[in-house]
Motif scaffolding. Structure first.
Motif, PDB file in Angstrom:
ATOM      1  N   ASP A 190       0.838  -1.208   0.000  1.00  0.00           N
ATOM      2  CA  ASP A 190       0.000   0.000   0.000  1.00  0.00           C
ATOM      3  C   ASP A 190       0.868   1.252   0.000  1.00  0.00           C
ATOM      4  O   ASP A 190       0.596   2.217  -0.727  1.00  0.00           O
ATOM      5  N   SER A 209      -8.455  -5.049  -2.313  1.00  0.00           N
ATOM      6  CA  SER A 209      -8.127  -5.834  -1.133  1.00  0.00           C
ATOM      7  C   SER A 209      -9.309  -6.717  -0.762  1.00  0.00           C
ATOM      8  O   SER A 209     -10.186  -6.970  -1.591  1.00  0.00           O
ATOM      9  N   ILE A 211     -11.726  -6.145   1.431  1.00  0.00           N
ATOM     10  CA  ILE A 211     -12.809  -5.400   2.079  1.00  0.00           C
ATOM     11  C   ILE A 211     -13.615  -4.681   1.006  1.00  0.00           C
ATOM     12  O   ILE A 211     -13.099  -4.337  -0.051  1.00  0.00           O
ATOM     13  N   VAL A 214     -14.918   1.378   2.989  1.00  0.00           N
ATOM     14  CA  VAL A 214     -14.863   1.920   4.345  1.00  0.00           C
ATOM     15  C   VAL A 214     -16.261   1.869   4.959  1.00  0.00           C
ATOM     16  O   VAL A 214     -17.229   2.347   4.349  1.00  0.00           O
ATOM     17  N   PRO A 218     -17.753  -1.330  11.148  1.00  0.00           N
ATOM     18  CA  PRO A 218     -17.185  -2.475  10.426  1.00  0.00           C
ATOM     19  C   PRO A 218     -17.987  -3.756  10.577  1.00  0.00           C
ATOM     20  O   PRO A 218     -17.786  -4.708   9.822  1.00  0.00           O
ATOM     21  N   ALA A 242     -11.399   4.185  12.486  1.00  0.00           N
ATOM     22  CA  ALA A 242     -10.572   3.402  11.559  1.00  0.00           C
ATOM     23  C   ALA A 242      -9.640   2.502  12.354  1.00  0.00           C
ATOM     24  O   ALA A 242      -8.676   2.969  12.960  1.00  0.00           O
ATOM     25  N   MET A 246      -7.329  -0.717   8.142  1.00  0.00           N
ATOM     26  CA  MET A 246      -7.967   0.421   7.483  1.00  0.00           C
ATOM     27  C   MET A 246      -7.268   1.734   7.824  1.00  0.00           C
ATOM     28  O   MET A 246      -7.227   2.656   6.985  1.00  0.00           O
ATOM     29  N   LYS A 249      -4.326   2.422   5.549  1.00  0.00           N
ATOM     30  CA  LYS A 249      -4.844   2.551   4.181  1.00  0.00           C
ATOM     31  C   LYS A 249      -5.459   3.935   3.981  1.00  0.00           C
ATOM     32  O   LYS A 249      -5.217   4.603   2.972  1.00  0.00           O
ATOM     33  N   LEU A 250      -6.253   4.388   4.964  1.00  0.00           N
ATOM     34  CA  LEU A 250      -6.862   5.714   4.866  1.00  0.00           C
ATOM     35  C   LEU A 250      -5.796   6.813   4.885  1.00  0.00           C
ATOM     36  O   LEU A 250      -5.916   7.815   4.160  1.00  0.00           O
ATOM     37  N   ILE A 266     -11.121   2.473  -2.840  1.00  0.00           N
ATOM     38  CA  ILE A 266     -10.895   1.255  -2.060  1.00  0.00           C
ATOM     39  C   ILE A 266     -11.961   0.264  -2.497  1.00  0.00           C
ATOM     40  O   ILE A 266     -13.164   0.502  -2.305  1.00  0.00           O
ATOM     41  N   ASP A 268     -13.300  -3.983  -3.287  1.00  0.00           N
ATOM     42  CA  ASP A 268     -13.235  -5.389  -2.905  1.00  0.00           C
ATOM     43  C   ASP A 268     -12.743  -6.205  -4.098  1.00  0.00           C
ATOM     44  O   ASP A 268     -13.471  -6.395  -5.078  1.00  0.00           O
ATOM     45  N   THR A 287     -15.506   2.394  -1.946  1.00  0.00           N
ATOM     46  CA  THR A 287     -15.443   3.759  -1.426  1.00  0.00           C
ATOM     47  C   THR A 287     -14.565   4.610  -2.312  1.00  0.00           C
ATOM     48  O   THR A 287     -13.412   4.265  -2.575  1.00  0.00           O
TER      49      THR A 287
END
Length: 294
Positions: A190, A209, A211, A214, A218, A242, A246, A249-250, A266, A268, A287
């Motif tokens: 990342d 990834s 997920i 966001v 969760p 977060a 996450m 990543k954010l 972001i 899946d 997201t």
């Protein structure tokens, strides 16, 4: 016959909907960070590579930055070791670094092979090639030593730019070159993708990834956030929403947007054609993160 005609019309409508997006990003650099289950499931892997090939064939300039964490852990175990992580970072001693470099280069050439099968020319490199990723040893808060884990200090885009100019898709594995000691360093994929996107002034940075995007909660799939600005993301982090993977990543998303990347997604990677859905449809998936309006 009517059913077939309806299906053809639906496909034509989808292509028509994609046109303004193809026009907007024609000739633009797109960085795709590829990781998670989409790398270990062969069908998902082929789907992702086909999607990237399509982005290239409609005029975009994709750059793939890939990980390989699950494969590295597998080979560490096969060699009698135990994968260790501190604060989400792999503890990388000399033996683990050797395994990581071997595995990532193997994964790299496999992705190149798949891209070639789609009729798109690709070249696999590591961050060491051409001094693309220059790094220093990453030190965690409190001074914990996690071995040969690198933090990117500089990105030399000369090799990437040259490959793109020659109509190749660069496929990059995140092994960095020590800026002072010239040793190999394992770089979080990342982090590498974010640094490369900033350096090449990418129009989009996409994180694939495991997920969907966001979530405000969760544990509740109905709380998926479809769009965020950098300020909203910072507020989200400050509120303690977060957690786990996450959070970094954010932070990478925010850093990329602040440095000039127009949009960060972001997505899946387990969802077939998530790249195409996000790039070419009005609804999109995952997201989308944008710069604050000025």
């Amino acid at each position: 016959m009517n059913d077939k005609l309806d299906l053809w019309i639906e496909k034509a409508n989808i292509l028509s909907e994609a046109l303004p997006y193809i026009r907007e990003f024609n000739g633009k650099k797109i960085v795709v960070k590829y990781g998670g289950s989409a790398m270990t499931d062969e069908e998902l892997k082929k789907c992702v590579i086909r999607d990237v090939a399509l982005l290239k064939l409609v005029g975009m300039k994709p750059i793939i930055v890939h990980g390989g964490g699950k494969e590295i852990s597998k080979w560490v175990k096969l060699n009698g070791g135990t994968p260790q992580f501190i604060s989400g970072m792999r503890v990388t001693d000399e033996a683990t670094m050797e395994i990581a470099e071997m595995v990532l280069n193997k994964v790299n050439k496999s992705l190149v092979q798949d891209m070639q099968m789609c009729g798109v020319q690709a070249v696999g490199i590591s961050g060491k090639d051409g001094g693309t990723l220059r790094t220093v040893k990453k030190v965690l808060p409190g001074g914990q030593d996690i071995g040969y884990v690198g933090e990117v200090t500089d990105v030399n885009t000369a090799l990437i730019d040259s490959l793109i100019d020659q109509d190749f898709v660069p496929v990059i594995c995140p092994i960095g070159l020590g800026a002072e000691d010239y040793r190999s360093y394992n770089v979080n994929a990342d982090d590498a993708a974010c640094a490369i996107a900033q350096a090449v002034k990418a129009a989009k940075l996409v994180f694939l990834s495991d997920i969907e995007g966001v979530y405000r909660d969760p544990h509740d799939p109905d709380t998926l956030i479809s769009e965020m600005t950098t300020t909203e993301a910072e507020d989200f982090i400050a509120a303690g929403n977060a957690g786990g993977g996450m959070l970094p990543k954010l932070r990478n998303c925010i850093a990329a947007l602040r440095s000039g990347v127009s949009r960060v997604h972001i997505l899946d990677g387990r969802l077939e054609h998530s790249l195409l859905l996000e790039f070419f449809t009005q609804k999109g998936v995952g997201t989308l993160m944008l710069q604050d309006e000025t």
